[in-house]
Design an enzyme around this catalytic site. Structure first.
Site, PDB file in Angstrom:
ATOM      1  N   GLU A 439     -78.284  23.190 -91.968  1.00 42.98           N
ATOM      2  CA  GLU A 439     -77.024  22.642 -92.532  1.00 42.98           C
ATOM      3  C   GLU A 439     -76.108  22.116 -91.440  1.00 42.98           C
ATOM      4  OE1 GLU A 439     -77.952  22.719 -96.301  1.00 42.98           O
ATOM      5  OE2 GLU A 439     -76.220  21.769 -95.403  1.00 42.98           O
TER       6      GLU A 439
HETATM    7  C1  LIG Z   1     -85.969  27.525 -92.105  1.00 42.82           C
HETATM    8  C2  LIG Z   1     -85.427  26.135 -92.189  1.00 42.82           C
HETATM    9  C3  LIG Z   1     -84.963  25.651 -93.405  1.00 42.82           C
HETATM   10  C4  LIG Z   1     -84.493  24.343 -93.504  1.00 42.82           C
HETATM   11  N1  LIG Z   1     -84.131  23.842 -94.739  1.00 42.82           N
HETATM   12  C5  LIG Z   1     -83.879  22.518 -94.858  1.00 42.82           C
HETATM   13  C6  LIG Z   1     -83.715  21.911 -96.141  1.00 42.82           C
HETATM   14  O1  LIG Z   1     -83.758  22.581 -97.178  1.00 42.82           O
HETATM   15  N2  LIG Z   1     -83.519  20.568 -96.209  1.00 42.82           N
HETATM   16  C7  LIG Z   1     -83.472  19.785 -95.094  1.00 42.82           C
HETATM   17  O2  LIG Z   1     -83.309  18.579 -95.227  1.00 42.82           O
HETATM   18  N3  LIG Z   1     -83.605  20.326 -93.855  1.00 42.82           N
HETATM   19  C8  LIG Z   1     -83.816  21.666 -93.718  1.00 42.82           C
HETATM   20  N4  LIG Z   1     -83.993  22.218 -92.475  1.00 42.82           N
HETATM   21  C9  LIG Z   1     -83.866  21.375 -91.307  1.00 42.82           C
HETATM   22  C10 LIG Z   1     -82.580  21.643 -90.532  1.00 42.82           C
HETATM   23  O3  LIG Z   1     -81.468  21.212 -91.262  1.00 42.82           O
HETATM   24  C11 LIG Z   1     -82.726  20.966 -89.156  1.00 42.82           C
HETATM   25  O4  LIG Z   1     -83.661  21.731 -88.429  1.00 42.82           O
HETATM   26  C12 LIG Z   1     -81.398  20.878 -88.444  1.00 42.82           C
HETATM   27  O5  LIG Z   1     -80.572  19.933 -89.079  1.00 42.82           O
HETATM   28  C13 LIG Z   1     -81.549  20.461 -86.969  1.00 42.82           C
HETATM   29  O6  LIG Z   1     -82.385  19.343 -86.845  1.00 42.82           O
HETATM   30  P1  LIG Z   1     -83.597  19.393 -85.821  1.00 42.82           P
HETATM   31  O7  LIG Z   1     -84.365  20.633 -86.092  1.00 42.82           O
HETATM   32  O8  LIG Z   1     -84.302  18.114 -85.858  1.00 42.82           O
HETATM   33  O9  LIG Z   1     -82.918  19.587 -84.402  1.00 42.82           O
HETATM   34  P2  LIG Z   1     -82.345  18.420 -83.494  1.00 42.82           P
HETATM   35  O10 LIG Z   1     -81.475  17.516 -84.287  1.00 42.82           O
HETATM   36  O11 LIG Z   1     -83.447  17.829 -82.719  1.00 42.82           O
HETATM   37  O12 LIG Z   1     -81.394  19.264 -82.522  1.00 42.82           O
HETATM   38  C14 LIG Z   1     -81.879  19.961 -81.367  1.00 42.82           C
HETATM   39  C15 LIG Z   1     -80.671  20.423 -80.551  1.00 42.82           C
HETATM   40  O13 LIG Z   1     -79.939  19.272 -80.103  1.00 42.82           O
HETATM   41  C16 LIG Z   1     -78.586  19.340 -80.535  1.00 42.82           C
HETATM   42  N5  LIG Z   1     -78.136  18.003 -80.900  1.00 42.82           N
HETATM   43  C17 LIG Z   1     -78.773  17.099 -81.678  1.00 42.82           C
HETATM   44  N6  LIG Z   1     -78.017  15.999 -81.814  1.00 42.82           N
HETATM   45  C18 LIG Z   1     -76.890  16.187 -81.094  1.00 42.82           C
HETATM   46  C19 LIG Z   1     -75.720  15.424 -80.841  1.00 42.82           C
HETATM   47  N7  LIG Z   1     -75.546  14.216 -81.396  1.00 42.82           N
HETATM   48  N8  LIG Z   1     -74.771  15.962 -80.067  1.00 42.82           N
HETATM   49  C20 LIG Z   1     -74.924  17.181 -79.537  1.00 42.82           C
HETATM   50  N9  LIG Z   1     -75.999  17.957 -79.739  1.00 42.82           N
HETATM   51  C21 LIG Z   1     -76.973  17.476 -80.514  1.00 42.82           C
HETATM   52  C22 LIG Z   1     -78.584  20.285 -81.730  1.00 42.82           C
HETATM   53  O14 LIG Z   1     -77.341  20.933 -81.893  1.00 42.82           O
HETATM   54  C23 LIG Z   1     -79.685  21.268 -81.352  1.00 42.82           C
HETATM   55  O15 LIG Z   1     -79.180  22.276 -80.534  1.00 42.82           O
HETATM   56  C24 LIG Z   1     -84.437  23.533 -92.352  1.00 42.82           C
HETATM   57  C25 LIG Z   1     -84.867  24.037 -91.110  1.00 42.82           C
HETATM   58  C26 LIG Z   1     -85.387  25.301 -91.035  1.00 42.82           C
HETATM   59  C27 LIG Z   1     -85.918  25.779 -89.707  1.00 42.82           C
END
Ligand SMILES: Cc1cc2nc3c(=O)[nH]c(=O)nc-3n(C[C@H](O)[C@H](O)[C@H](O)COP(=O)(O)OP(=O)(O)OC[C@H]3O[C@@H](n4cnc5c(N)ncnc54)[C@H](O)[C@@H]3O)c2cc1C
Length: 599
Positions: A439
């Protein structure tokens, strides 16, 4: 040890701190009265302790399983979900027009905390259904509302939120899922989504996916994203689940915690002609519609952190009374004292309790602001909407950060036993870890707070909150109450730091010193959470009758927080305003090729 829900504390936070009592007295919530609130909380507490809490372990140990494209939840989950939905819990705050009870979001937030204390993996599913109900109610056509909302509100069907793709997590502009106009008013959806909570399961006969995708003529960036409703089974004319749609679960994740909640890879349109979808809101305006559901979901994820923290505290406290080790100060010679008598363990336990209470006070205040933005006096609604927007990232990130900290302290209180899975203490930490990530990661929440929320109403939104906090600190200082000790002075100092760092960040942003402002975002959010949470505990102490049980408890908590926790804000303030230069100079050490210049 059976879970004992902190009902009295929850009720008091709702009524005296968040503002439910005066709002009910002013008639803002119809004929809702304190007796009904107490009865709902008592029944939810009973369900959480007796029905959900026993599910938590089996959900963790056995988890959800995928076989032949079907996901089976852990033993007992389907039955408890049915009883939970039949009892009407799913529609507590949903619109009455669609079969809900129209009760305040605030009350539903408190009840949500209880579901999460019971079994966070269970609560994750209905949390997303609630967001979908809100998004459909606000943005969908009449036809879609009539077809889907009654079944979603009753809990007969559940909903999901499909945003994430392998290359698009925090950055939703990068999504590649595509939608094509079918020419008959419907759309065809193609693409892969990952990490979809409850994307597939056996709790309900139909699952309604809310999916972000781009049309062929979409403008680039987030402005080109549309929102579609894609049912697993396309409803027949009589409303019952009909033909199977082309959406399948291709896998579920093996993850650190939250094993009871299936995290699915979803494939749309794999057979070739696309999954049938219906547009929600306008073409290319899907992200705005999705944000309706994301804001509520963010608050609810904060509540997940608080619910798990409350459960971790309850268990650690019970253990600390049972476990005997060493002789505590003042104990009789030769006595082996319960560890709850050792000041070091007492400090851990009280920190757990105080952080949970502070986060609860913030999250409930955010829920109250959401309610008043809809139901408050017309002239004040915009102000309450700004307050809700301002508090949402803090309610999400502060509460989930303390959820992890409290769960970790819970293990510490258990000693080595806590690290062993049998006690369940480790599960709370494993479960809580994801709340800071999904989220919108907590880093993204902090950036949202600094770059968008501080600007609300030209800074008036944050200033009016700081002014309210100052008034509480002054009242605490002037009360001269012995039981509050130096609470007023500590709060006053912390609020001054909050004001100064807010000013510093606002100036940095105005002068285009973005790197400096972003580098300080996370410590600033923590500082904000500590200061607001600590001050709201003092508000509780001041509003309660000093001789009542809640009054004494909140005075003790407020003083403990003010005198042992809130001064951490001094270090955080120094990090916000002075840390960016050190960060800039250290950045080259992150690059193996010798470093890059940072602006
Ligand atoms: C158990 C679980 C349930 C989930 N449920 C859902 C769901 O129901 N629906 C859905 O759509 N998604 C879901 N997700 C996905 C979740 O919302 C994403 O994992 C989350 O939004 C982060 O995206 P990412 O994993 O690609 O990390 P990334 O976006 O790659 O982020 C990696 C790191 O980089 C940082 N970062 C990224 N961009 C920036 C920026 N612009 N500035 C500063 N820091 C940054 C982040 O804070 C983080 O620390 C789920 C994930 C898990 C693990």
């Amino acid at each position: 040890m059976a879970f004992q829900a902190p009902i009295a504390e929850i009720a008091f936070t709702l009524k005296a701190i968040a503002g439910l009592q005066p709002a009910m007295e002013a008639g803002l919530f119809g004929d809702l009265g304190a007796e009904t609130v107490d009865a709902i909380l008592a029944e939810a507490g009973r369900f959480a302790s007796e029905d959900l809490a026993p599910l938590n372990r089996v959900g963790d140990k056995i988890g959800a399983k995928l076989a032949d494209g079907k996901v089976t939840t852990a033993p007992g989950w389907r039955d408890v979900y049915r009883r939970w939905a039949d009892a009407g819990w799913n529609g507590l705050a949903a619109p009455e027009a669609w079969g809900g009870q129209g009760l305040p979001t605030l009350l539903n937030t408190a009840v949500n905390e209880l579901w999460n204390s019971g079994a966070a993996s269970f609560a994750a599913g209905p949390m997303l259904t609630a967001g979908a109900i809100e998004a459909l109610d606000a943005h969908a056509s009449r036809e879609l509302k009539e077809k889907y909302l009654p079944k979603l509100v009753s809990g007969e069907w559940m909903a999901t939120m499909n945003l994430t793709e392998p290359q698009a997590g925090s950055d939703l502009a990068a999504i590649r899922s595509r939608a094509e106009r079918a020419g008959d008013g419907t759309y065809r959806i193609f693409g892969q989504k990952i990490f979809i909570t409850y994307g597939e399961h056996d709790l309900t006969d139909n699952i309604i996916h809310m999916v972000l995708a781009k049309l062929p003529d979409a403008p680039p960036g987030t402005g080109g994203i549309s929102l579609f409703l894609v049912p697993k089974f396309i409803p027949k004319a009589d409303g019952s689940a009909g033909e199977r749609n082309d959406v399948v679960c291709a896998g579920i994740e093996h993850k650190l915690g939250l094993h009871g909640s299936p995290t699915c890879t979803m494939i749309f349109g794999d057979k070739g002609s696309g999954a049938v979808g219906w547009l929600v809101g306008e073409e290319h305006r899907g992200l705005a519609a999705m944000f309706t559901m994301m804001n509520l979901a963010r608050l609810t994820v904060g509540i997940q952190g608080i619910g798990v923290a409350a459960r971790a505290f309850d268990q650690a406290l019970a253990y600390a009374h049972e476990r005997r080790q060493g002789r505590a100060p003042g104990a009789a010679k030769g006595e082996m004292s319960p560890i709850v008598r050792h000041p070091d363990v007492q400090r851990d336990l009280l920190r757990m309790k105080a952080l949970t209470a502070a986060a609860r006070a913030i999250a409930y205040s955010c829920a109250f602001a959401i309610d008043l933005s809809h139901r408050g006096p017309a002239a004040e609604r915009a102000r309450w909407a700004d307050r809700a927007s301002l508090l949402t990232p803090i309610a999400k990130a502060f509460s989930t950060d303390i959820g992890i900290e409290v769960a970790s302290l819970g293990i510490q209180v258990h000693g080595g036993t806590g690290y062993i899975e049998e006690t369940g203490a480790a599960q709370y930490l494993r479960d809580a870890r994801i709340f800071a990530i999904y989220e919108g990661t907590n880093g993204i929440q902090a950036i949202d707070l600094v770059t968008r929320k501080l600007r609300l109403a030209d800074g008036a939104a944050v200033q009016s909150l700081i002014d309210e906090l100052s008034a509480i600190a002054t009242e605490a200082a002037q009360s001269n109450r012995v039981d509050l000790g130096a609470t007023g002075a500590h709060l006053t100092a912390a609020i001054a730091r909050l004001g100064e760092t807010t000013e510093w960040l606002t100036t940095a942003l105005a002068q285009d010193r973005l790197t400096e402002a972003l580098a300080g975002a996370t410590p600033y959010l923590r500082l904000f959470g500590l200061t607001a949470g600590g001050t709201l505990l003092a508000k509780g102490a001041l509003r309660a009758a000093a001789d009542g049980a809640e009054g004494q408890d909140f005075a003790a908590m407020a003083r403990f927080f003010a005198e042992t926790v809130i001064d951490e804000s001094a270090a955080l303030a120094a990090t916000v305003t002075g840390g960016s230069e050190a960060l800039r100079l250290a950045v080259p050490t992150l690059y193996r090729d010798g470093g890059v210049a940072v602006g």
